[in-house]
Design an enzyme around this catalytic site. Structure first.
Site, short mmCIF file in Angstrom:
data_model
loop_
_atom_site.label_atom_id
_atom_site.label_comp_id
_atom_site.label_asym_id
_atom_site.label_seq_id
_atom_site.Cartn_x
_atom_site.Cartn_y
_atom_site.Cartn_z
N HIS A 1 0.83 -1.22 0.00
CA HIS A 1 0.00 0.00 0.00
C HIS A 1 0.86 1.26 0.00
O HIS A 1 0.43 2.32 0.47
CB HIS A 1 -0.94 0.02 1.22
CG HIS A 1 -1.72 -1.23 1.39
ND1 HIS A 1 -2.85 -1.51 0.66
CD2 HIS A 1 -1.52 -2.30 2.20
CE1 HIS A 1 -3.33 -2.69 1.03
NE2 HIS A 1 -2.54 -3.19 1.96
N SER B 1 14.22 20.21 -16.26
CA SER B 1 12.98 20.99 -16.38
C SER B 1 13.21 22.19 -17.29
O SER B 1 14.31 22.74 -17.34
CB SER B 1 12.54 21.46 -14.99
OG SER B 1 11.56 22.46 -15.09
N LYS C 1 15.94 20.40 -11.27
CA LYS C 1 15.18 19.17 -11.43
C LYS C 1 15.74 18.27 -12.53
O LYS C 1 16.23 18.73 -13.55
CB LYS C 1 13.70 19.47 -11.75
CG LYS C 1 12.93 20.04 -10.58
CD LYS C 1 11.52 20.45 -10.98
CE LYS C 1 10.59 19.25 -11.06
NZ LYS C 1 10.56 18.61 -12.37
N GLU D 1 8.22 7.73 -17.31
CA GLU D 1 6.85 8.25 -17.43
C GLU D 1 6.25 7.94 -18.79
O GLU D 1 5.06 7.61 -18.89
CB GLU D 1 6.85 9.76 -17.16
CG GLU D 1 7.17 10.11 -15.72
CD GLU D 1 7.34 11.60 -15.50
OE1 GLU D 1 7.37 12.02 -14.33
OE2 GLU D 1 7.43 12.36 -16.50
N TYR E 1 -13.57 -15.62 -44.16
CA TYR E 1 -12.84 -14.36 -44.30
C TYR E 1 -13.80 -13.20 -44.52
O TYR E 1 -14.77 -13.31 -45.28
CB TYR E 1 -11.85 -14.42 -45.48
CG TYR E 1 -11.05 -13.15 -45.63
CD1 TYR E 1 -9.90 -12.94 -44.87
CD2 TYR E 1 -11.48 -12.13 -46.47
CE1 TYR E 1 -9.18 -11.75 -44.97
CE2 TYR E 1 -10.77 -10.93 -46.59
CZ TYR E 1 -9.63 -10.76 -45.83
OH TYR E 1 -8.94 -9.58 -45.92
#
Length: 446
Positions: free
Chosen positions: A156, A277, A283, A290, A317
């Protein structure tokens, strides 16, 4: 028959050659399979005395020249001829004249295209299986390097128990092993020759279908001509294998996105598989992970498309079957790119052992070990031990019970069961996996 009387002459002027019916951009990718199937068919016609050896020699020579022209980029594809089959046949007429008209003896486009598609799926399924094996090897190498690297295991997305990071890599090794097997199964499903089924009822000529199967590398010939020209289960099997592989790739990439975040910092992706970025200079974004995660939906859509195309068709077909190849080829293009990118990400990522170890510290992550201690050393039923430890983690008093000093490494080592995360067990799994990949390579899978 003169050139002006050839079947392709009437087809050129047919309304069927409109843009709506043209499939050339898709099915010309199967040129190798189409030409190979035609050569094998011609050889069989000659062997059986159905077509003269002189005509067979001319046909095969012309087909080989067409293949060379395609591979050299010199072949003139004509959309008005609708598909690859008529383009090849028309060019064959240009090269050898009336003898080209004998190639289609005892053959329909229905069994021809089914043969091409099966040959194509056999080839691409083998390629995808090999790419799965390559990704497995990258995971295996990282597993071997990180047998004793401790990282939190999650359920979780909550810290659960400490595990070997090598064990984590081997979890994904198992997934992609199943995917390799799924592609192998798709290849096996496609490994049946439909050629010789004609339009739907078979042929009136003394064909040697087993000879053609041997020439094309099929292990069996179809048992029912009506099923043979309309069956596309092998395409469904391939796309399903691709969709399942994309599910596993998406899961891996979700972990990579999480692990590479600043909050976790468990791994760092190489510059080749991440980007900066456009606004924030600090960054690095996990673009490849992703994109792979996003492309999974594309392959799932291909599976739904293929299933929907097939679900309402009566025997045998139907022209709907022209729509089986776009989802097949798009699924193939997508999954091979994603498998290659995932292998590169795993091979080049940097593992932050210190961050993983730091996240594995603390008493809460050892709660299950403490419950096991109460069971083993105090004879307490596990459910009572569970309640006591849960209360302890909330800061509540549980009397004079004392818990032993225990490290995350000791917790990991204690899971010394088959399939467990203890370092010895992980090493055993790694050694077995290297043997599996070695066998796969020897058998030609990789």
């Amino acid at each position: 028959m003169s050139m002006s009387d050839s079947p392709t002459s009437s087809i050129r002027g047919s309304e069927l050659a409109s843009d709506f019916t043209v499939s050339l951009d898709i099915d010309k990718r199967m040129y190798r399979e189409d030409i190979a199937g035609s050569i094998a068919h011609a050889e069989m016609l000659g062997k059986q005395g159905i077509v003269s050896s002189e005509d067979v020699e001319a046909i095969i020579g012309g087909l080989r020249r067409i293949r060379e022209e395609i591979e050299a980029g010199e072949f003139e594809w004509k959309p008005e001829l609708e598909d690859i089959h008529i383009n090849v046949e028309a060019r064959l007429y240009e090269l050898i004249g009336d003898a080209a008209g004998r190639l289609h003896t005892a053959r329909s486009r229905n069994d021809q295209v089914a043969t091409d598609a099966r040959l194509y799926v056999k080839r691409i399924a083998g390629e995808c299986r090999a790419l799965c094996r390559g990704l497995q090897r990258a995971l295996l190498d990282r597993a071997e390097e990180n047998v004793t690297t401790i990282v939190p295991g999650y359920t979780h997305l909550q810290r659960a128990q400490p595990v070997s990071f090598g064990h984590v890599m081997m979890a994904y090794y198992e997934m992609f092993g199943r995917d390799a097997e799924a592609f192998g199964s798709a290849r096996a499903t496609a490994d049946v020759l439909p050629l010789g089924s004609g339009a739907l009822a078979g042929a009136t000529y003394p064909l040697d279908r087993e000879y053609v199967a041997e020439r094309l590398g099929f292990s069996a010939v179809s048992a029912n001509s009506m099923d043979a020209v309309s069956d596309r289960d092998f395409i469904l099997d391939f796309i399903f294998a691709a969709a399942k592989t994309m599910t596993h790739l998406s899961r891996l990439c979700e972990d990579i996105v999480i692990w590479s975040s600043e909050e976790f910092g468990f791994i760092q992706l190489s510059d080749a598989y991440s980007s900066g970025s456009s606004m924030m200079p600090q960054k690095r974004n996990p673009d490849y992970a992703e994109l792979i995660r996003g492309k999974s939906g594309r392959v799932f859509g291909s599976l739904v498309s293929a299933l929907t195309t097939l679900k309402g068709q009566p025997l045998t077909y139907n022209r709907d079957l022209q729509e089986d190849k776009p989802p097949l080829m798009d699924a193939y293009d997508t999954v091979i790119g994603c498998l290659s990118a995932a292998r590169g990400m795993i091979a080049e990522m940097t593992v932050s052992i210190d961050r993983m170890d730091g996240a594995s510290q603390g008493r809460d992550i050892l709660a299950t070990d403490y419950a096991d201690h109460l069971v083993r050393d105090h004879g307490m039923p596990f459910r009572e031990a569970y309640v006591r430890v849960a209360a302890h983690t909330r800061g509540e008093s549980i009397g004079d019970i004392e818990f032993p000093d225990l490290s995350a490494a000791e917790s990991v080592a204690a899971r010394d069961v088959a399939g467990g995360t203890a370092p010895g067990r992980v090493r055993e799994a790694i050694m077995q996996a290297y043997g599996e990949l070695g066998s796969a390579r020897l058998s030609g899978e990789w």
